[in-house]
Design an enzyme around this catalytic site. Structure first.
Site, PDB file in Angstrom:
ATOM      1  N   ASP A  99       0.831  -1.216   0.000  1.00  0.00           N
ATOM      2  CA  ASP A  99       0.000   0.000   0.000  1.00  0.00           C
ATOM      3  C   ASP A  99       0.863   1.262   0.000  1.00  0.00           C
ATOM      4  O   ASP A  99       0.655   2.178   0.811  1.00  0.00           O
ATOM      5  CB  ASP A  99      -0.924   0.021   1.218  1.00  0.00           C
ATOM      6  CG  ASP A  99      -1.618  -1.303   1.461  1.00  0.00           C
ATOM      7  OD1 ASP A  99      -2.008  -1.948   0.470  1.00  0.00           O
ATOM      8  OD2 ASP A  99      -1.773  -1.700   2.626  1.00  0.00           O
ATOM      9  N   GLU A 118     -11.090  -0.525  -4.082  1.00  0.00           N
ATOM     10  CA  GLU A 118     -10.382   0.066  -2.949  1.00  0.00           C
ATOM     11  C   GLU A 118      -9.123   0.778  -3.438  1.00  0.00           C
ATOM     12  O   GLU A 118      -8.834   0.831  -4.633  1.00  0.00           O
ATOM     13  CB  GLU A 118     -10.013  -1.018  -1.930  1.00  0.00           C
ATOM     14  CG  GLU A 118      -9.001  -2.030  -2.443  1.00  0.00           C
ATOM     15  CD  GLU A 118      -8.663  -3.116  -1.422  1.00  0.00           C
ATOM     16  OE1 GLU A 118      -9.406  -3.273  -0.431  1.00  0.00           O
ATOM     17  OE2 GLU A 118      -7.640  -3.816  -1.625  1.00  0.00           O
ATOM     18  N   HIS A 169      -2.972  -1.190  -5.384  1.00  0.00           N
ATOM     19  CA  HIS A 169      -2.951  -0.222  -4.287  1.00  0.00           C
ATOM     20  C   HIS A 169      -1.867   0.827  -4.513  1.00  0.00           C
ATOM     21  O   HIS A 169      -0.893   0.944  -3.786  1.00  0.00           O
ATOM     22  CB  HIS A 169      -2.771  -0.864  -2.920  1.00  0.00           C
ATOM     23  CG  HIS A 169      -3.266   0.039  -1.839  1.00  0.00           C
ATOM     24  ND1 HIS A 169      -4.309  -0.284  -1.023  1.00  0.00           N
ATOM     25  CD2 HIS A 169      -2.883   1.293  -1.488  1.00  0.00           C
ATOM     26  CE1 HIS A 169      -4.543   0.723  -0.195  1.00  0.00           C
ATOM     27  NE2 HIS A 169      -3.688   1.701  -0.470  1.00  0.00           N
ATOM     28  N   ARG A 220       4.614  -8.296  -0.204  1.00  0.00           N
ATOM     29  CA  ARG A 220       4.137  -7.326  -1.192  1.00  0.00           C
ATOM     30  C   ARG A 220       5.147  -6.178  -1.166  1.00  0.00           C
ATOM     31  O   ARG A 220       5.307  -5.501  -0.158  1.00  0.00           O
ATOM     32  CB  ARG A 220       2.728  -6.849  -0.856  1.00  0.00           C
ATOM     33  CG  ARG A 220       1.663  -7.925  -1.074  1.00  0.00           C
ATOM     34  CD  ARG A 220       0.280  -7.428  -0.736  1.00  0.00           C
ATOM     35  NE  ARG A 220       0.145  -7.170   0.698  1.00  0.00           N
ATOM     36  CZ  ARG A 220      -0.936  -6.615   1.245  1.00  0.00           C
ATOM     37  NH1 ARG A 220      -1.949  -6.241   0.488  1.00  0.00           N
ATOM     38  NH2 ARG A 220      -0.991  -6.399   2.539  1.00  0.00           N
TER      39      ARG A 220
END
Length: 314
Positions: free
Chosen positions: A14, A194, A258, A291
């Site tokens: 993110d 999102e 993201h 990630r």
């Protein structure tokens, strides 16, 4: 580390990078422990990789915002720094851990990495449901709040909402639903819209967002509107029918998404995103740290649309 499948910063999901008027890039992201908000700064994107990171705010041990600190974003409004993030209540308050709400910390400082950040409260959307992934942006003299939230009576985990802000810590008016998961590539594994981010250029304003489960199905969609349109009118926005950024197994880049946007010193637009480099996740995917943060430049086509290309490639 631009335009390659080499991570800029490993194990940071993110990611959000903000280039301030002081010439520094500021980086924050979800840390694997989800225990607080990490911040670092550097003069170039490449130098962020080795810049000293500091946990500028740590979650309390118990309470309404004491678990799973997700997706922080750093912004600068009216002479102050703000970091918007989502957090869940402790298990003593809620049996279901995934009950995130949106919060903000703030500070007035020249160097926010070294500053003493203060909790500034909850951002209340007026809808008391799971919500996260807030970003802010200014457009034509107005400050807007853009986020993901589970909508009452709407199938799925989260939709995207937009509202004008009364101040950097409060929205005003009724939130407007911009998009919900409905296309086949938005509902793989989970029904999700999102992680919104805003990009401007060529007379248009764009909102990228992420869809589907956070595995190799994760991908990015795009909304667009004319820059002089009423942004709070859902009819002003057009949804791209296909993903604009998705898994590329040929270079082992899985579930890119993201994202945020920043710029090089020469004005070139840069996409900041996370991706995994394998698909076989052992254990609970929530606690998988792999990630990684990647960056790549964006080009524009002759119609004024951004071209994202493929993850890990020029």
């Amino acid at each position: 580390m631009l335009n390659t499948n080499t991570p800029l910063i490993p194990q940071r999901a993110d990611p959000h990078i903000y280039r301030h008027s002081d010439g520094y890039y500021y980086f924050t992201a979800s840390v694997p422990s989800y225990e607080g908000i990490e911040l670092r700064r550097a003069k170039t994107l490449e130098e962020l990789a080795t810049a000293q990171a500091r946990l500028v705010w740590r979650k309390p041990d118990t309470g309404a915002y004491s678990e799973l600190i997700w997706a922080p974003e750093i912004h600068f409004h009216d002479g102050r720094w703000y970091i918007y993030f989502a957090a869940a209540p402790s298990r003593e308050i809620k049996d279901n851990l995934f009950q995130h709400r949106m919060y903000v910390v703030s500070v007035a400082a020249e160097n926010p990495v070294e500053a003493d950040w203060q909790f500034a409260g909850q951002i209340d959307s007026g809808i008391d449901t799971f919500c996260l992934d807030a970003t802010t942006f200014e457009h034509q003299g107005k400050l807007y709040y853009l986020w993901a939230q589970k909508g009452p009576g709407i199938t799925g985990n989260s939709n995207l909402y937009l509202a004008e802000m009364a101040s950097p810590t409060a929205i005003k008016g009724t939130p407007v639903l911009l998009t919900k998961p409905e296309l086949p590539w938005e509902i793989r594994g989970f029904w999700v819209n999102e992680g919104p981010a805003v990009l401007k250029g060529h007379g248009k304003i764009f909102i990228s967002y992420s869809a589907s489960a956070t595995d190799e199905n994760y991908c990015m969609g795009l909304l667009s509107a004319a820059e002089d349109a009423d942004l709070l009118n859902p009819k002003s926005w057009t949804k791209a029918p296909a993903p604009v950024f998705a898994t590329d197994a040929s270079v082992k880049m899985f579930g890119p998404g993201h994202n945020s946007f920043t710029k090089l010193a020469d004005g070139t637009d840069v996409l900041v995103y996370h991706a995994r480099q394998y698909t076989e996740i052992e254990g609970d995917p929530l606690w998988n740290p792999d990630r990684h943060t990647f960056v790549k430049t964006i080009r524009w086509d002759e119609t004024g649309m951004p071209v994202f290309g493929k993850p890990g490639q020029p």
